[in-house]
Scaffold this active site. Structure first.
Site, mmCIF file in Angstrom:
data_model
loop_
_atom_site.group_PDB
_atom_site.id
_atom_site.type_symbol
_atom_site.label_atom_id
_atom_site.label_comp_id
_atom_site.label_asym_id
_atom_site.label_seq_id
_atom_site.Cartn_x
_atom_site.Cartn_y
_atom_site.Cartn_z
ATOM 1 N N SER B 249 -5.875 67.463 45.975
ATOM 2 C CA SER B 249 -6.867 66.429 46.283
ATOM 3 C C SER B 249 -7.313 66.534 47.736
ATOM 4 C CB SER B 249 -6.282 65.031 46.044
ATOM 5 O OG SER B 249 -5.939 64.855 44.691
ATOM 6 N N GLU B 276 5.000 60.388 53.256
ATOM 7 C CA GLU B 276 3.992 60.404 54.319
ATOM 8 C C GLU B 276 4.616 60.195 55.701
ATOM 9 O OE1 GLU B 276 3.888 58.395 51.659
ATOM 10 O OE2 GLU B 276 2.312 59.306 50.422
#
Lengths: 526, 526
Positions: B249, B276
């Site tokens: 993505s 993250e």
């Protein structure tokens, strides 16, 4: 809730909390934080079903995630069960759930091995079914593979009949609970009424009066916050929370009340540990459960760690209260890592979050009064480490409007706008400028969002468009303030990282002095 | 670095990375993320010394942290050792370090049981020595207790002699390494020069030319980003990174290059997993190590998860590159949880972060050119999911200045300011307004921070104070934009959470249309 409301022979709170999670969830740090605390608290009514399909968006979990998840949960103190054939063996899952319920002093993890896209001949077990539809041909092939003879959107009779059994089962459960509650109501009418009140999210009559004595106090807003928390705890038994290992800095302990621990679920003082993001997520869960009014605390700058949870409070429309102390560079010695600069701005930029930075006792009371009454928007309350004066012009009613006039001036030459600890600077600067013959108004703006909630006429009254000479003062970034000071105004703020020094020295060196406010105002006046 | 540079008989990279951590560190989710990945990657040269003193700021770890940390690390695939008497048994720690080094295919955790405030009769083993000094009396008592007969600031001769041994030991090690490197230089002069180049953080000659072909392309900025990443990978062997489980993505895979895995440390494609915050922390570590130029990627809205790491990039003055795709509500169906609103504003508010939101191919090239050249400030690059036009007025040179004129107009009646995908709307609106006889300038402002770096004269040239009729357009919060549109301008943005719908429908429903820009401009023009 069970510890508070259940009585011998009357178990009105007796449900489980289920979590469904996947490989991605188990990689995220927030899950580690929450899971560790759940193990510590021995939450036997928490059951997590881990859909272990070994696929995440990028492909096999072999790419990045090869730890032993079950063993990790055991290390956290969880009861761990394995269901190796989760695609088809519903009995094994049911059996595991029964085993999970039998262990009452540990949360349970069911590691259920499954196949993502089960039944699809070409895409089962691959990341191709993670986020995209199968596509027409593969849908057909999957139907054939699963011997599914029905057309799209046809629900076979036996499936329908099976699902509809849930209606009777649900009705039965409801009837049984209603009977239990009726018995409770008869035996404990006051407790039953209280249970109904907190589950409906209604506040008791006259709760706000408890905050009144705080309006007279004079100390740091974090200590004023402590006074508010404790006053509220007395009148709102559903009010509870704690700090992420900073109770003595955030001043969030509810005095005389027990801790919430495995041995004392009636406790209202939570120990979240050094787990800010987990704390935020847990607060959201508690608020969404209902019957509870939770708060959590840490240093303001650590809002960064739990920003995603604060955002979810807003998206989920729950009035979680975030108690954030040490709200500026004046926290001093801990230095730039601990000194918020952009924090308040980034929370103000987030939709549906009330960011409140009160200047003194009256405004702190207003901030809590609004945060408690507002059940759809979270509040981030920003408090000082250092002492503040209780200022003459402030008021609870004014602060509730988000922005209001603290030092009046008809047809002002200049408007000084400030929040929190800087309001005192603004009022002192205004006094000097007034002596020089200028008409200077001071506006306190503890909560932008509440101010924006007001009718346009009120906002115009406070900040008339005719007066474009404006100076804003806030010990944080200037970012965002131009909305209120416009093209001709100025902002006194700090647009760099802070420094490690005693608080008053930081304050002075970064320009937060009456002299600087006066000088800037003179410049703007031209 | 070892996989890239070492040669048979020439081991120029051969060091360990040590971590010192405490109970609080082990509670934070970011540590779980990093530790899980380190285990997966079998980082045998990573050794963590866990100062396990069972105290955090609030008191005993019994309050909130009772998991079995060693067992948890074993579940992550670590080699775990225990040193029960870490207060005094230095030999045991040294022995454990030797054992840790002997295990080459796993990172090692040394769980070292210690006493916080060791030696203090009244405060040892308590949270009272976590953040506060002992105080005069307790210092005296501690000296007595430890039989420490020396005055304050006196370093005994034998201690001094012991510490000074490190000078000779260090000099020896340096001499040995220099000899190794001289041998390497003789045998592999090109590689040696390359090693010196990357360790000094120097870029090769003419690297930027590799980006030139991208300027001609026309597609979504995330695909333009992919083209830039791959072009740069060809000329910058130190450039490497990956995505937090969104490679397909974010479009961040370096084609034809291997993955960085336990079996292929020469790989340059990292698989961070759904981690993250861990990713951000690891990028900082890689950048601070030197010799590497790292990037990491996720959806823009998930910047929230790693904001603390982005802030640390800025504080640590490292030019980490954050590749953030799906930069607005136009990402569509994933809905409000995935749609950034306040994200860009909150990053812009953070000091020393370059937030770049390019409009097209030329501006994407400029964003990368700046991000690579800028080694002291991190860059957050914001890219679209949807396709964008390569616009006629844009330029690499202009975009490098952060803000510049894209559609000129002398003495403009109105200035339209836009970033990213909204620049096209602005140019189309300008064309319509120009036909109506208005002098309308369009300013592209991909990077506020670079614009603010420019001399005042340049900024005045682009946004002359004389033109107060201004409209800014950006598919995010309006927060912060008043700095540029002033009191008489308007901002077209979105100050609420988004919605789940196809991207173009979100875009239109939230007012991001040429018609709305034109209508708003007419309103501002009066």
């Amino acid at each position: 809730m069970a510890a508070r409301f259940n009585k011998p022979g009357h178990k009105i709170v007796d449900h489980y909390t289920y979590v469904i999670l996947g490989d991605g969830c188990n990689m995220e740090g927030v899950a580690s934080e929450a899971v560790s605390l759940a193990g510590h608290l021995k939450l036997g009514k928490l059951i997590a079903l881990y859909d272990s399909n070994h696929i995440s968006i990028d492909g096999s979990t072999d790419l990045a995630f090869t730890e032993d998840v079950g063993k990790r949960y055991e290390a956290y103190g969880w009861h761990v069960l394995h269901v190796p054939d989760g695609d088809t063996n519903l009995e094994a899952i049911a059996q595991a759930l029964a085993e999970a319920k039998a262990v009452v002093d540990k949360p349970s993890l069911l590691v259920i091995t499954t196949t993502i896209g089960y039944g699809s001949p070409k895409k089962a077990g691959s990341e191709k079914v993670h986020g995209a539809p199968l596509g027409g041909d593969e849908v057909t092939a999957t139907r054939q593979n699963l011997n599914w003879a029905y057309d799209p959107f046809v629900v076979p009779e036996d499936a329908l009949a099976h699902f509809r059994k849930a209606i009777a089962r649900g009705a039965e459960a409801e009837t049984a609970w209603n009977a239990t509650f009726a018995g409770y109501q008869a035996a404990y009418p006051a407790e039953a009424a209280e249970f109904e009140r907190v589950m409906a999210g209604r506040l008791p009559e006259n709760w706000e009066a408890a905050l009144q004595p705080v309006t007279e106090m004079e100390k740091s807003t974090r200590l004023l916050s402590e006074a508010c928390l404790n006053a509220l705890a007395g009148v709102l038994p559903e009010f509870l929370g704690g700090s992420a290992d900073l109770a003595h800095s955030n001043m969030t302990f509810l005095k005389g009340l027990p801790e919430f621990q495995a041995s004392s679920y009636e406790g209202r003082n939570f120990r979240f540990g050094v787990r800010e993001h987990g704390m935020g997520a847990i607060l959201n869960g508690m608020a969404l459960h209902g019957g509870l009014l939770p708060y959590g605390a840490t240093f303001l700058v650590f809002a960064d760690y739990m920003k995603a949870a604060i955002r979810l409070s807003a998206l989920s429309q729950v009035g979680v209260i975030y108690v954030m102390t040490h709200d500026s560079i004046v926290l001093g010695e801990d230095g730039p890592t601990h000194q918020p600069i952009e924090t308040i701005a980034s929370l103000r930029a987030t939709p549906d979050v009330l960011v409140n930075r009160p200047a003194d006792a009256k405004e702190t009371v207003a901030a809590y009064a609004v945060a408690i009454a507002e059940r759809k928007r979270p509040s981030v309350l920003c408090f000082t480490r250092q002492g503040v004066k209780n200022l003459p012009g402030t008021s609870v009613a004014g602060a509730k409007q988000g922005g209001y006039v603290v030092v009046p001036a008809e047809n002002p030459d200049l408007i000084l706008i400030a929040t929190g600890s800087e309001l005192e600077l603004a009022t002192k600067a205004a006094a000097i400028l007034t002596e020089e013959g200028k008409a200077v108004r001071v506006v306190s703006m503890p909560c932008w969002e509440l101010f924006e909630d007001q009718p346009a006429a009120y906002r115009e009254e406070v900040l008339p468009a005719s007066c474009r000479k404006r100076v804003a003062v806030e010990a944080g970034t200037t970012f965002g303030w131009h909305k209120y000071v416009g093209s001709e105004g100025a902002v006194i703020g700090i647009d760099r990282f802070g420094a490690s020094a005693p608080g008053p020295i930081c304050y002075e060196k970064f320009g937060f002095t009456v002299d600087n406010v006066v000088a800037t105002a003179r410049q703007v006046l031209g």
